[in-house]
Scaffold this motif. Structure first.
Motif, mmCIF file in Angstrom:
data_model
loop_
_atom_site.group_PDB
_atom_site.id
_atom_site.type_symbol
_atom_site.label_atom_id
_atom_site.label_comp_id
_atom_site.label_asym_id
_atom_site.label_seq_id
_atom_site.Cartn_x
_atom_site.Cartn_y
_atom_site.Cartn_z
ATOM 1 N N PRO A 71 3.463 -11.326 82.554
ATOM 2 C CA PRO A 71 3.176 -12.078 83.786
ATOM 3 C C PRO A 71 4.361 -12.028 84.754
ATOM 4 C CG PRO A 71 2.626 -13.358 81.821
ATOM 5 C CD PRO A 71 3.390 -12.160 81.350
ATOM 6 N N ARG A 72 4.042 -12.118 86.031
ATOM 7 C CA ARG A 72 5.093 -12.084 87.054
ATOM 8 C C ARG A 72 6.136 -13.179 86.856
ATOM 9 N NH1 ARG A 72 4.823 -8.634 91.079
ATOM 10 N NH2 ARG A 72 2.890 -7.464 91.441
ATOM 11 N N PRO A 73 5.734 -14.409 86.475
ATOM 12 C CA PRO A 73 6.778 -15.428 86.247
ATOM 13 C C PRO A 73 7.777 -15.038 85.162
ATOM 14 C CG PRO A 73 4.635 -16.466 86.486
ATOM 15 C CD PRO A 73 4.384 -14.999 86.404
ATOM 16 N N ILE B 165 8.692 -11.888 84.469
ATOM 17 C CA ILE B 165 9.565 -10.903 85.104
ATOM 18 C C ILE B 165 10.608 -11.614 85.963
ATOM 19 C CG2 ILE B 165 9.677 -8.924 86.649
ATOM 20 C CD1 ILE B 165 8.264 -8.308 84.026
ATOM 21 N N GLY B 166 10.159 -12.609 86.716
ATOM 22 C CA GLY B 166 11.091 -13.364 87.554
ATOM 23 C C GLY B 166 12.122 -14.115 86.740
ATOM 24 N N GLN B 167 11.694 -14.736 85.639
ATOM 25 C CA GLN B 167 12.637 -15.448 84.776
ATOM 26 C C GLN B 167 13.685 -14.503 84.218
ATOM 27 O OE1 GLN B 167 10.970 -16.735 81.064
ATOM 28 N NE2 GLN B 167 12.688 -18.057 80.527
ATOM 29 N N ALA B 168 13.259 -13.308 83.787
ATOM 30 C CA ALA B 168 14.196 -12.334 83.234
ATOM 31 C C ALA B 168 15.190 -11.869 84.294
ATOM 32 C CB ALA B 168 13.427 -11.140 82.663
ATOM 33 N N ALA B 169 14.687 -11.596 85.493
ATOM 34 C CA ALA B 169 15.579 -11.158 86.574
ATOM 35 C C ALA B 169 16.589 -12.249 86.914
ATOM 36 C CB ALA B 169 14.758 -10.773 87.795
ATOM 37 N N ASP B 170 16.126 -13.484 87.014
ATOM 38 C CA ASP B 170 17.038 -14.597 87.319
ATOM 39 C C ASP B 170 18.102 -14.756 86.240
ATOM 40 O OD1 ASP B 170 15.604 -15.089 89.611
ATOM 41 O OD2 ASP B 170 14.452 -16.759 88.764
ATOM 42 N N ALA B 171 17.683 -14.607 84.975
ATOM 43 C CA ALA B 171 18.638 -14.762 83.872
ATOM 44 C C ALA B 171 19.710 -13.683 83.916
ATOM 45 C CB ALA B 171 17.896 -14.726 82.544
ATOM 46 N N LEU B 172 19.315 -12.452 84.220
ATOM 47 C CA LEU B 172 20.296 -11.372 84.275
ATOM 48 C C LEU B 172 21.243 -11.538 85.459
ATOM 49 C CD1 LEU B 172 18.057 -8.306 83.323
ATOM 50 C CD2 LEU B 172 19.814 -9.384 81.928
ATOM 51 N N ARG B 173 20.730 -12.054 86.553
ATOM 52 C CA ARG B 173 21.599 -12.280 87.718
ATOM 53 C C ARG B 173 22.567 -13.429 87.474
ATOM 54 N NH1 ARG B 173 16.564 -12.322 90.664
ATOM 55 N NH2 ARG B 173 16.103 -10.286 91.602
ATOM 56 N N ALA B 174 22.090 -14.452 86.769
ATOM 57 C CA ALA B 174 22.871 -15.689 86.658
ATOM 58 C C ALA B 174 23.891 -15.656 85.533
ATOM 59 C CB ALA B 174 21.920 -16.875 86.442
ATOM 60 N N ALA C 207 9.772 -1.465 84.211
ATOM 61 C CA ALA C 207 9.720 -0.968 85.588
ATOM 62 C C ALA C 207 9.636 -2.130 86.575
ATOM 63 C CB ALA C 207 8.525 -0.034 85.754
ATOM 64 N N ASP C 208 8.823 -3.155 86.254
ATOM 65 C CA ASP C 208 8.717 -4.321 87.129
ATOM 66 C C ASP C 208 10.050 -5.069 87.212
ATOM 67 O OD1 ASP C 208 6.084 -3.709 87.561
ATOM 68 O OD2 ASP C 208 5.283 -5.258 86.219
ATOM 69 N N LEU C 209 10.749 -5.167 86.077
ATOM 70 C CA LEU C 209 12.038 -5.847 86.092
ATOM 71 C C LEU C 209 13.064 -5.046 86.900
ATOM 72 C CD1 LEU C 209 13.903 -8.116 85.194
ATOM 73 C CD2 LEU C 209 14.225 -6.904 83.011
ATOM 74 N N ALA C 210 13.044 -3.724 86.756
ATOM 75 C CA ALA C 210 13.956 -2.895 87.545
ATOM 76 C C ALA C 210 13.693 -3.062 89.035
ATOM 77 C CB ALA C 210 13.809 -1.432 87.136
ATOM 78 N N THR C 211 12.428 -3.149 89.411
ATOM 79 C CA THR C 211 12.078 -3.365 90.816
ATOM 80 C C THR C 211 12.560 -4.728 91.288
ATOM 81 O OG1 THR C 211 10.151 -1.908 90.631
ATOM 82 C CG2 THR C 211 10.156 -3.504 92.443
ATOM 83 N N ALA C 212 12.345 -5.761 90.466
ATOM 84 C CA ALA C 212 12.770 -7.115 90.847
ATOM 85 C C ALA C 212 14.281 -7.193 91.030
ATOM 86 C CB ALA C 212 12.315 -8.111 89.787
ATOM 87 N N LEU C 213 15.016 -6.366 90.304
ATOM 88 C CA LEU C 213 16.478 -6.361 90.401
ATOM 89 C C LEU C 213 16.990 -5.396 91.462
ATOM 90 C CD1 LEU C 213 17.224 -6.346 86.570
ATOM 91 C CD2 LEU C 213 17.766 -8.219 88.141
ATOM 92 N N ASP C 214 16.061 -4.686 92.134
ATOM 93 C CA ASP C 214 16.445 -3.650 93.094
ATOM 94 C C ASP C 214 17.418 -2.670 92.438
ATOM 95 O OD1 ASP C 214 16.362 -2.341 95.516
ATOM 96 O OD2 ASP C 214 18.032 -3.482 96.384
ATOM 97 N N ALA C 215 17.045 -2.235 91.238
ATOM 98 C CA ALA C 215 17.914 -1.371 90.445
ATOM 99 C C ALA C 215 17.978 0.024 91.044
ATOM 100 C CB ALA C 215 17.395 -1.291 89.006
ATOM 101 N N PRO C 216 19.093 0.726 90.861
ATOM 102 C CA PRO C 216 19.200 2.101 91.372
ATOM 103 C C PRO C 216 18.218 3.031 90.670
ATOM 104 C CG PRO C 216 21.079 1.563 89.979
ATOM 105 C CD PRO C 216 20.326 0.279 90.190
ATOM 106 N N ALA C 217 17.936 4.137 91.307
ATOM 107 C CA ALA C 217 16.970 5.083 90.740
ATOM 108 C C ALA C 217 17.509 5.778 89.497
ATOM 109 C CB ALA C 217 16.583 6.116 91.796
ATOM 110 N N ASP C 218 18.819 5.993 89.461
ATOM 111 C CA ASP C 218 19.412 6.712 88.334
ATOM 112 C C ASP C 218 19.863 5.731 87.261
ATOM 113 O OD1 ASP C 218 19.076 9.177 89.571
ATOM 114 O OD2 ASP C 218 20.979 9.000 90.649
ATOM 115 N N PRO C 219 19.552 6.017 86.012
ATOM 116 C CA PRO C 219 19.924 5.088 84.938
ATOM 117 C C PRO C 219 21.399 5.193 84.578
ATOM 118 C CG PRO C 219 18.852 7.012 84.016
ATOM 119 C CD PRO C 219 18.779 7.160 85.507
#
Length: 516
Positions: A183-185, A187-196, A310-322
């Motif tokens: 679920p999108r929430p 993905i959002g929780q994971a992105a927030d946790a990695l940022r914080a 892929a959704d988490l990478a998008t939410a984090l605005d991750a670079p294209a190259d790993p």
């Protein structure tokens, strides 16, 4: 058309192309139906554990099920150990298990048993055919069950009279279930946790998250956040080697795994559940995740892990190259001398062919093998997922059938190899392109380690005799030759290097017995 022809035609129409078989009298109608169906390849195995293990290896590489053909309750009973491994690997497998004719069961003939009760513990889906007309429908439902993402064990019990009775017709291919997405929430929780997070964080990967394209998404997340990429200890199928996103492996022993995970403040799980110790030990941990860490379930094993990453990478605005792309390994020359697990691993690392498939049941030598081959040419690694030994050789058979254009290398410990050595005969019969390396140390070496770990001190001769394989010593080269696979014995680095290079350059099955 009888029921047997209807179900085989149904399975072929669904895309089942291979049947690994060890049939008996109750399955003869199914044997005849496979004989008349040009779209299904029949492969005989001399033991049911080879049948089910080969179906596991095939399903891991083909991402669709092979059929197995097994003889009544005792037949599937003999195959349960490798069905356990397949179930832990979440491999698609479709079992056809014969049963006595319905009007014969009440006679309690010698082979009568509760077949469903035998099959149920290792089956995610189980169905007894109700009639000849129902048999094809049961097959179609079993295919849909086996193909439920990422893969399941589906078993159809086939009464003999349903197989031989006329009036049946094939069923059409079923609609396959679509895997759920995180679920999108979440993905959002994971992105927030990695940022914080201000401390170390970990993306813990398993299952289909370890495929090459999905690892790229994980590497993008690592590039954006600095997260470490860690995988389960025994992945079903892992893309490895130079040019691929590298993943650290969780240590096997519980206290080492607990210490490894203790460094992380945040752990995101994708394609795997939080790890636990393989066994319980006196005074040692079972649950391995640190109590103070934030644990987030990004995607469970049955959810679309590629989409989640892929959704988490998008939410984090991750670079294209790993990040974390594995560089090629260096292979310095080795001194000549007695062969050791370390020198064997170093030689293998330099000789693994491009796009090879490794079936690993090396057990005690596996640590050195995995550590030294991370920078080898790109390859895929199939592990002992469920811990039930006797998997390595059959999985190699199935992988070679699924991928005939790729070299398969079976890394096989001597003790566990004896559980399913009949697989060598199938390799020879089918002309499979497999190089088997037997790591022969004359012992159940892992159990010597485990004996000490559970607190046994100063074991006596009886205890040690139950872990020793030298009275009499097993000659794997002679055994292999007797089953139709050319073999050689080696004990030095030079001899092993020469034998491996020759075997890899030669088509068809070969065996190298490495005396350690």
């Amino acid at each position: 058309m009888n029921g047997a022809h209807a179900i085989i035609d149904t399975l072929t129409g669904c895309g089942v192309e291979v049947c690994f078989a060890n049939p008996g009298t109750s399955e003869m109608q199914l044997v005849a139906a496979i004989d008349r169906q040009d779209g299904m390849r029949a492969i005989l195995c001399l033991f049911e554990g080879v049948v089910t293990g080969a179906a596991d290896g095939y399903g891991r590489m083909a991402d669709k099920p092979a059929a197995t053909l097994l003889h009544l309750g005792p037949g599937i009973g003999n195959g349960l150990a490798n069905l356990h491994n397949a179930r832990r690997a979440r491999t698609p497998v479709l079992n056809l298990v014969g049963e006595h004719a319905t009007d014969h069961l009440h006679h309690d003939a010698p082979l009568t048993s509760d077949t469903a009760a035998v099959a149920r513990p290792m089956s995610d889906w189980l169905r007894l055919s109700r009639s000849a007309r129902d048999l094809a429908q049961a097959g179609a439902e079993a295919y849909a069950a086996a193909m439920t993402y990422p893969g399941r064990i589906a078993t159809v019990i086939v009464p003999a009279d349903h197989a031989w009775t006329d009036g049946a017709a094939p069923a059409g291919p079923p609609a396959l279930p679509v895997p759920p997405r995180s679920p999108r929430p979440v993905i959002g929780q994971a992105a927030d946790a990695l940022r914080a997070t201000s401390g170390p964080c970990c993306l813990f990967l398993g299952g289909r998250a370890l495929r090459e394209d999905t690892l790229v998404q994980a590497g993008r997340i690592a590039a954006a956040t600095g997260a470490r990429l860690v995988c389960e200890t025994f992945p079903a199928r892992q893309a490895r080697g130079a040019g691929r996103v590298a993943v650290e492996k969780l240590p096997y022993f519980g206290e080492q795994a607990e210490a490894f995970l203790r460094q992380f403040d945040t752990i995101l799980f994708c394609g795997a559940e939080p790890p636990v110790s393989f066994f319980a030990y006196p005074g040692k941990p079972g649950w391995l995740s640190p109590p103070q860490a934030q644990l987030i379930r990004l995607a469970g094993p049955a959810e679309d892990v590629h989409a989640a990453l892929a959704d988490l990478a998008t939410a984090l605005d991750a670079p294209a190259d790993p990040a974390l792309v594995q560089p090629p390994g260096e292979h310095p020359p080795l001194e000549e001398g007695p062969l050791t697990p370390a020198s064997l691993a170093a030689i293998l690392a330099g000789l693994i062919p491009e796009n090879a498939i490794i079936s690993d049941e090396a057990v005690t030598a596996g640590v050195a093998l995995q550590a030294m081959t991370v920078g080898a040419r790109p390859h895929e690694w199939l592990s002992l997922t469920g811990g039930s030994i006797g998997q390595g050789l059959p999985v190699a058979v199935g992988a070679a059938v699924a991928c005939p254009d790729r070299k398969v290398i079976a890394l096989q410990a001597d003790g566990s190899g004896m559980y399913t050595n009949q697989a060598l005969w199938t390799m020879a019969r089918e002309g499979l392109d497999i190089v088997t390396i037997i790591l022969n140390n004359g012992s159940y070496a892992i159990l010597n380690i485990e004996l000490a770990r559970v607190g046994v001190r100063d074991p006596g001769p009886k205890a040690l005799s139950m872990l020793d394989l030298t009275r009499p010593a097993i000659n794997w080269a002679q055994l292999s030759e007797s089953l139709g696979v050319p073999a050689t014995r080696v004990a030095t680095t030079g001899a092993f290097r020469e034998a491996l290079a020759h075997s890899l350059a030669t088509g068809g099955p070969r065996l190298i017995e490495a005396l350690l």
